[in-house]
Design a protein around this motif. Structure first.
Motif, PDB file in Angstrom:
ATOM      1  N   VAL A   3      -2.029   3.814   7.107  1.00 32.55           N
ATOM      2  CA  VAL A   3      -2.742   2.997   5.818  1.00 32.55           C
ATOM      3  C   VAL A   3      -3.949   2.904   6.182  1.00 32.55           C
ATOM      4  CG1 VAL A   3      -2.589   1.563   4.058  1.00 32.55           C
ATOM      5  CG2 VAL A   3      -0.646   2.871   5.286  1.00 32.55           C
ATOM      6  N   LEU A   4      -4.932   2.355   7.360  1.00 40.11           N
ATOM      7  CA  LEU A   4      -6.124   1.762   7.780  1.00 40.11           C
ATOM      8  C   LEU A   4      -6.707   2.823   8.700  1.00 40.11           C
ATOM      9  CD1 LEU A   4      -4.783  -1.971   8.344  1.00 40.11           C
ATOM     10  CD2 LEU A   4      -5.451  -1.305   6.728  1.00 40.11           C
ATOM     11  N   ASP A  63       0.756  -1.516   0.191  1.00 43.85           N
ATOM     12  CA  ASP A  63      -0.029  -0.155   0.008  1.00 43.85           C
ATOM     13  C   ASP A  63       0.453   1.375  -0.001  1.00 43.85           C
ATOM     14  OD1 ASP A  63      -2.676  -0.722   0.738  1.00 43.85           O
ATOM     15  OD2 ASP A  63      -2.465  -1.792   1.745  1.00 43.85           O
ATOM     16  N   ARG A  91      -8.835  -2.256   6.620  1.00 45.45           N
ATOM     17  CA  ARG A  91     -10.106  -1.306   6.782  1.00 45.45           C
ATOM     18  C   ARG A  91     -11.273  -2.088   7.703  1.00 45.45           C
ATOM     19  NH1 ARG A  91      -8.818   3.997   5.922  1.00 45.45           N
ATOM     20  NH2 ARG A  91      -7.207   4.545   5.177  1.00 45.45           N
ATOM     21  N   LYS A 131       1.114   2.114  10.447  1.00 42.19           N
ATOM     22  CA  LYS A 131      -0.118   0.805   9.275  1.00 42.19           C
ATOM     23  C   LYS A 131      -1.020   1.320   9.617  1.00 42.19           C
ATOM     24  CE  LYS A 131      -0.126  -2.673   7.854  1.00 42.19           C
ATOM     25  NZ  LYS A 131      -0.246  -3.614   6.542  1.00 42.19           N
ATOM     26  N   SER A 184      -4.506  -2.463   2.756  1.00 41.61           N
ATOM     27  CA  SER A 184      -5.279  -1.858   3.389  1.00 41.61           C
ATOM     28  C   SER A 184      -7.117  -2.188   2.505  1.00 41.61           C
ATOM     29  CB  SER A 184      -5.829  -0.665   3.204  1.00 41.61           C
ATOM     30  OG  SER A 184      -5.097  -0.514   1.221  1.00 41.61           O
TER      31      SER A 184
END
Length: 935
Positions: free
Chosen positions: A872-873, A583, A757, A869, A800
């Protein structure tokens, strides 16, 4: 001018002119003196010895509520008598499968209490067992470690011996199956004469493993595992005052063992060159030169390592510059010394470029070694090697335990040198080495008596195989040994609390966001520049473009050549690089704090101003192409290239081959590389995450100086798009023939109707039971019960975008079909509910996850990864601190409901193995089998 971060000294300003106008590199600040860096390396400790001879070393580190327990026995494969090769390692395995008052799988008990960095290893000189445990679980860890030290034999059975023999033989098959996996045996035989204790590998021979008996087990334990032949290190949330009564309680009553009889192990002094040519499934030839050296306490060993590192150890070494950068006759060069207790060896390894003549490269090797023996190294070369050694030690000392870390460092010094602080002596040797001393050591040890091994592409010889094949023997049952009852097993009460890290945030003048978590355990600072895109930044028409561009970012930047960057990085003791994940595009720096300003200047050049020089582009292209060819001969890499494309689709970002294809890599041009950088690596597409020994007041001015004026180019920035892929509607097997493979490499997977997510913590917990823990159903069945593999595991991936469940299992070739059928049955039983997850399994998975949290975030790298992380999420900063409550609230029913997604009905399996052995087994499974030939 040396810059001291935080003391207000102003460094030379960086040039910020456009790339085309910048022709001269801006000078970097001088690195901190190596002597000052050496002074910063310390592990304060106290030690005491119990009456039975057990030495105990205690180091206090209160940064996390964990304690590293590291037990080192001064016994290894060099101590094995003739006909018993591999026995020390086999015995290490047996030590994990029950003692008289803890008769169960050691991993299972420690998994349940949240142990991290849990393992055991055997090498030539020692066998060690180690685990990091939450502070409330320390007494339990001491109880089980002491029980297997003093009360083991009553729990060892012929059945356990046979089972672990099978597991160890599969570990040997796994190593032998890798390209070049058979070369170590030839090297050891060439270096050491018949009967020398270092002549055989630690894994041993199949025949000797076949012959191991219960009498061998009992004799080995009684002769070598006494407390007087061991060192125990406790490092972390403990002090000597608290440790002494605990060690007396749990270890004090163990009787002293006999004095261990040591086999003489002199250093061989060869006077002639010996040469050998082997064949293996590799894309291009590999040349090796190896010399015998003194053991690790001898200063000559350190000096020889310096010499070999100057010659071949890294991206600025003489042979790398000559053979890889300039002549392009090789794609990789590495070298250095491995020092053991009594002996050592040094080596230079060269992987040739396609079409290169081995004889011509041999001649150049001769010339380089000859020149070094005549002239020796320069002062600058010595300084670079010393900086790397000191920086590596400093980084390693952030951890209290594990394979490295402070506990292992103290134990190794105590075991081999009688001095837990021996690491200081060794570092001082690097720092104080002179050109004359290194030259003289090289003349003494590298001038004659080398072993030259050439490995050519071709059919590899058959790996040694067990005569037993199945994991049972006809050995008569040994008379049982009575068990000795001890005190009750201590209870573990309370769960450790993972405190949410304090995150400071700032915004640079150009709008880039900065997140900082201060950690002062070691004087280092880690910076991650994270850019949106990841695999989605690749071009489906040019797969591998992103990987190639990232690899070139430090191969010429800011007016500095690739060699100049490599040398500067080494002088500073810094580590930096770029890579492409699923990602994000990550550009990273790991710097020593005293050298942070200069390291950040280099990091800014690499990030902002890569030049993609034509010559370096062609060199890196050649390295990637050779790497692809190597991937197509390596079982794990073959499966790793095939499975994602099958699951997601060949043009999906997550399905593209990371390194690309031969055709695509050949076609990538410099203009495309520069366009990729302009589109994706830019300030309006990235943010900084920082963890280390620094405050925001110190950090922000440095980032402003090096990045604050960075503005995005006029070209539009990239927009990452990760589509949802279709889930397969039926299962299938893809088979790839690899003749001569003693193992089959199995990797299977299925897409899930979830994204990262969605935060599927219940599914992750259910997978822990299936294949995520060492005590999982899959590993217990295939490794522990059936002994068909060294290890089996499963993972729910966490991008993700769309998630997948994947299972990895290298299994012995004659059990490939049986193992695949057994794994399918295990997954089906959990997913269908025919064998639902139990309350006990739920408790083990949840409690283990919670208790492991403090240990999981001990290192700065782990925290840095978590920060990135979470971004990103879309998770909050306290995501992991809140996990305890969320995990405790999960019910067994919720885990079983989530497990319904774990079905093999739509699995794609990739199997890499020997066709004549494996295909008939697969055809009996009733699944479609597609045979592939990789080009």
């Amino acid at each position: 001018m040396r810059v001291l971060v935080g003391l207000g000294v102003v460094a030379t300003l960086l040039c910020t002119t456009p790339l085309a106008a910048q022709t001269t590199a801006v000078p970097l600040a001088e690195p901190a003196p190596i002597a000052e860096l050496v002074k910063a390396v310390d592990i304060p400790y106290e030690d005491f010895t119990l009456k039975n001879g057990l030495r105990v070393i205690v180091h206090t580190d209160r940064k996390a509520p964990i304690v590293a327990v590291s037990v080192w026995y001064h016994i290894g494969s060099k101590d094995e008598p003739a006909g018993k090769t591999g026995f020390a390692h086999l015995f290490e395995h047996l030590m994990f499968y029950g003692s008289e008052n803890n008769d169960g799988v050691f991993f299972k008990k420690l998994d349940s209490i949240g142990a991290t960095q849990l393992n055991g290893t055997t090498w030539f000189d020692r066998t060690n067992y180690f685990e990091n445990v939450p502070t409330p679980a320390l007494e339990l860890a001491l109880f089980v470690e002491s029980d297997r030290m003093g009360y083991l034999l009553g729990a060892v059975t012929q059945e356990k011996l046979d089972a672990q023999r099978g597991v160890v033989q599969n570990e040997k098959r796994q190593g032998d199956n890798a390209p070049l996996g058979l070369t170590q045996y030839a090297t050891l035989k060439a270096l050491f004469p018949e009967g020398h204790p270092y002549r055989h590998s630690t894994i041993g021979s199949m025949a000797d493993l076949d012959a191991a008996s219960m009498d061998d087990v009992r004799s080995w334990f009684r002769a070598n595992y006494g407390p007087n032949n061991a060192v125990v290190v406790l490092a972390g949330d403990i002090d000597a005052a608290a440790a002494r009564p605990l060690m007396e309680r749990y270890f004090g009553a163990i009787p002293r063992g006999p004095e261990v009889k040591r086999i003489p192990a002199p250093v061989p002094r060869w006077t002639t060159t010996r040469s050998e040519t082997l064949n293996d499934t590799i894309p291009t030839p590999r040349l090796s030169r190896t010399w015998t050296l003194p053991g690790q306490t001898d200063a000559q060993s350190t000096l020889a390592d310096i010499a070999l590192t100057v010659l071949a150890g890294g991206a600025s070494s003489r042979l790398y510059n000559d053979l890889v950068r300039d002549r392009k006759l090789a794609v990789s060069v590495n070298g250095g010394a491995q020092a053991y207790e009594k002996v050592g060896w040094g080596s230079i390894n060269v992987t040739l470029a396609p079409g290169a003549d081995p004889a011509a490269v041999e001649a150049l090797l001769d010339a380089a070694v000859s020149t070094f023996l005549r002239e020796g190294p320069t002062e600058d070369e010595l300084a670079r090697v010393a900086s790397r050694a000191v920086a590596g030690t400093i980084r390693g000392l952030e951890a209290v335990g594990g394979f490295g870390g402070k506990a292992a460092t103290l134990a190794e010094g105590a075991l081999y040198a009688g001095d837990p602080g021996f690491f200081k002596t060794d570092l001082a040797r690097y720092a104080e080495a002179t050109p004359a001393a290194v030259r003289d050591a090289a003349r003494e040890w590298l001038a004659r008596g080398d072993y030259r091994q050439t490995v050519m592409p071709g059919a590899r010889p058959a790996a040694e195989e067990s005569a037993l094949r199945a994991a049972t023997t006809a050995a008569p049952a040994a008379a049982p040994i009575a068990r000795v009852a001890r005190m009750p097993e201590p209870a573990v009460t309370g769960l450790p609390v993972l405190a949410a890290p304090v995150i400071e945030r700032a915004t640079l003048a150009n709008g880039m966001k900065v997140a900082l978590a201060t950690r002062d355990a070691v004087p280092t600072v880690r910076i991650l520049a994270s850019f949106e895109g990841g695999r989605a930044s690749d071009d489906p028409a040019r797969p591998g473009l992103a990987t190639m561009a990232a690899a070139l970012m430090d191969e010429g930047a800011g007016g500095r050549s690739a060699t100049a960057i490599a040398e500067a990085r080494e002088r500073l003791g810094a580590s930096m690089g770029a890579g492409v994940g699923q990602d994000r595009i990550a550009v990273s720096l790991d710097a020593l704090k005293p050298n942070l300003d200069a390291s950040m200047a280099l990091f800014a050049d690499m990030t902002r101003r890569p030049e993609f020089p034509a010559a370096e582009t062609e060199r890196v292209r050649g390295q990637i192409l050779t790497g692809i060819a190597r991937e197509l001969t390596t079982p794990a890499s073959i499966a790793g290239r095939l499975l994602p494309a099958e699951l997601y689709g060949a043009s999906h970002p997550y399905g593209l081959p990371t390194t690309g294809t031969v055709d695509s890599v050949k076609a990538i041009g410099v203009a495309e590389l520069r366009a990729w950088h302009a589109r994706w690596v830019r300030p309006d597409n990235g943010e900084f995450f920082v963890v280390g020994d620094i405050t925001m007041a110190e950090l922000k001015p440095l980032l402003e100086r090096h990045f604050g004026d960075w503005q995005p180019p006029a070209t539009p920035r990239g927009l990452a798009a990760v589509p949802v892929a279709s889930i397969a509607t039926s299962p299938k097997i893809i088979f790839v023939d690899r003749p001569g493979s003693p193992q089959s490499y199995i990797r299977g997977g299925v897409l899930l109707p979830l994204s990262g997510r969605d935060d599927p913590i219940a599914l992750q917990a259910a997978n822990s039971v299936l294949g995520g823990l060492t005590s999982s159903r899959l590993n217990t069945n295939i490794r522990e019960t059936k002994n068909w593999a060294y290890g089996v595991g499963s993972i729910v991936t966490d991008p993700s975008g769309q998630l997948s469940l994947q299972i990895v299992a290298p299994v012995q070739s004659d059990r490939t079909g049986d193992a695949l059928a057994a794994m399918i049955a295990d997954v089906a039983a959990l997913g269908s509910g025919s064998r639902p997850l139990t309350d006990a399994e739920r408790a083990e998975a949840i409690d283990g996850s919670i208790r492991s949290l403090p240990g999981s975030f001990e290192s700065g790298n782990a925290l840095l990864g978590a920060l990135a992380k979470n971004a990103v999420l879309g998770r909050p900063d306290d995501y992991h601190a809140r996990l305890t409550d969320r995990l405790q609230a999960l019910t067994t029913a919720e885990l079983n409901e989530s497990a319904k997604l774990l079905s093999t009905d739509h699995f794609t399996w990739v199997v890499v193995g020997e066709a004549k052995t494996v295909l008939p087994q697969l055809e009996k499974l009733g699944l479609p089998v597609e045979v592939r030939t990789l080009q």
